[in-house]
Scaffold this active site. Sequence first.
Site, PDB file in Angstrom:
ATOM      1  N   ASP A  67      -3.315   0.304  -7.320  1.00 35.68           N
ATOM      2  CA  ASP A  67      -2.707  -0.744  -8.145  1.00 35.68           C
ATOM      3  C   ASP A  67      -3.309  -0.779  -9.543  1.00 35.68           C
ATOM      4  O   ASP A  67      -2.811  -1.505 -10.410  1.00 35.68           O
ATOM      5  CB  ASP A  67      -2.844  -2.114  -7.476  1.00 35.68           C
ATOM      6  CG  ASP A  67      -4.286  -2.486  -7.182  1.00 35.68           C
ATOM      7  OD1 ASP A  67      -4.893  -1.805  -6.339  1.00 35.68           O
ATOM      8  OD2 ASP A  67      -4.801  -3.446  -7.788  1.00 35.68           O
ATOM      9  N   ASN A  68      -4.368  -0.008  -9.778  1.00 34.84           N
ATOM     10  CA  ASN A  68      -4.972   0.092 -11.109  1.00 34.84           C
ATOM     11  C   ASN A  68      -4.619   1.407 -11.799  1.00 34.84           C
ATOM     12  O   ASN A  68      -5.226   1.748 -12.808  1.00 34.84           O
ATOM     13  CB  ASN A  68      -6.494  -0.035 -11.022  1.00 34.84           C
ATOM     14  CG  ASN A  68      -6.934  -1.410 -10.570  1.00 34.84           C
ATOM     15  OD1 ASN A  68      -6.203  -2.383 -10.713  1.00 34.84           O
ATOM     16  ND2 ASN A  68      -8.123  -1.508 -10.017  1.00 34.84           N
TER      17      ASN A  68
ATOM     18  N   ARG B  26       2.762   0.295 -12.230  1.00 29.57           N
ATOM     19  CA  ARG B  26       1.619   0.943 -11.576  1.00 29.57           C
ATOM     20  C   ARG B  26       2.104   1.770 -10.385  1.00 29.57           C
ATOM     21  O   ARG B  26       3.225   1.587  -9.908  1.00 29.57           O
ATOM     22  CB  ARG B  26       0.643  -0.126 -11.068  1.00 29.57           C
ATOM     23  CG  ARG B  26       0.269  -1.173 -12.105  1.00 29.57           C
ATOM     24  CD  ARG B  26      -0.075  -2.512 -11.424  1.00 29.57           C
ATOM     25  NE  ARG B  26      -0.299  -3.577 -12.404  1.00 29.57           N
ATOM     26  CZ  ARG B  26      -1.494  -3.940 -12.862  1.00 29.57           C
ATOM     27  NH1 ARG B  26      -2.577  -3.355 -12.400  1.00 29.57           N
ATOM     28  NH2 ARG B  26      -1.611  -4.888 -13.762  1.00 29.57           N
TER      29      ARG B  26
END
EC number: 2.7.7.-
Length: 486
Positions: free
Chosen positions: A252-253, A183
């Site tokens: 983080d996604n 990520r």
Amino acid sequence: MKSLDDLDFDNRFARLGDAFSTEVLPDPIAEPRLVVASPAALALLDLPAEASDEPVFAELFGGHKLWSEAEPRAMVYSGHQFGSYNPRLGDGRGLLLGEVLNQAGEHWDLHLKGAGQTPYSRMGDGRAVLRSSIREFLASEALPALGIPSSRAACVIGSSTPVWREKKESAAMLLRLAPSHVRFGHFEYFYYTRQHDQLKQLAAFVLEHHFADCGAAERPYAAMFRQVVERNAELIARWQAYGFCHGVMNTDNMSILGITFDYGPYAFLDDFDANHICNHSDDSGRYSFSNQVPIAHWNLAALAQALTPLVEVDELRASLELFLPLYQAHYLDLMRRRLGLGVAVENDQALVQELLQRMQGSAVDYSLFFRRLGEDAPEQALARLRDDFVDREAFDRWGEAYRRRVEAEGGEQAARRQRMHAVNPLYVLRNYLAQQAIEAAEQGDYTEVRLLHRLLARPFEEQPGMERFTRRPPDWGRHLEISCSS
């Protein structure tokens, strides 16, 4: 095809070492049972659909058994969440079991979500509930069928293990597949902790395995970042063109590969609303539908900051400046195709924007509009659609401009209909359909979730007896906001 015993593991990420992940064994769920499986996703591992019928299948993906070649690890990363930096996140309930090498030479991460607590669980129980697991499964398989890059989901395994969220629910595990689970937040973690050697090691790993064509460039990491920008510009264009709202675009996604990742409170638009917020927790509307384009650019800038030890700032800025024009080009091309137009002309952007302005505030179903626009010749289709618009005279003016545009291109209506139906889905993963399938599954009836999955695998084809899935949502199912609780 292979059997479950014959998977070929090649755990490249695990070999990076303990600075990047921590060894953790799955914590099994009680009485594991198959809820739903995706034959298309299993085929990526060279597994036949029948593999999910084997008793060992639920045991493997319910955490009870493990291949001897697997090396389950929880990955460490950080990220910006709703604009604020969180220095330590990581896999709080998921484990990278390993990487499977298929017969086509592709590596696929096996990531088991809901596998129990890890060093990164942050007071959480490490579990995923059945509800959120079904939602992620359905979206992971529905988006690729629409041509939207995404992680994949091989199966959901249910259980009798209780978990507590707003209420008592049952735990489940989801097997997610992706070429990589790296990520933006992985790079941020090593940048902000000043572990620049590990940052370079991670960048070299991603370059070698996922951006190999950039390796021969004069400045490989700069070339890699440019490709990340390009991939994300196309991804977000596809989201916007098909009315997909992610809901939690934290860094983080965000996948380094430019695929849709980490499904939470997502939604497809019902009535068109550019300002739609699908995440119940998003009070400010940071991740509203219309904000997804600038937020993607913001996230890429955050990644660029993390790459400054490896790439000159001017080169990073130059790549970032490409995002918006690349996005606009991809988006306009997609919208042109959705409107059945094959030739680019100067006023196409104005034609699209005017249509969206007419939709805003009207009771226009975003997906069905395009499908119905292609059903008949423009005159007939527009006459049927106009009643959904508040300002019908304004819509008529748009319709006349559109009709002239179609007429100028020429061609037969049958060909136009076929062309438009090939890109405008009849079946869309609406939140109310997912909710109905979830409610049945929570009572032990998996028929609806399996039917919905099969239906959404062929979204453009009219399927006999499936008329109820083409209808507008009922009043209770319109504009649902979904909680992040999972």
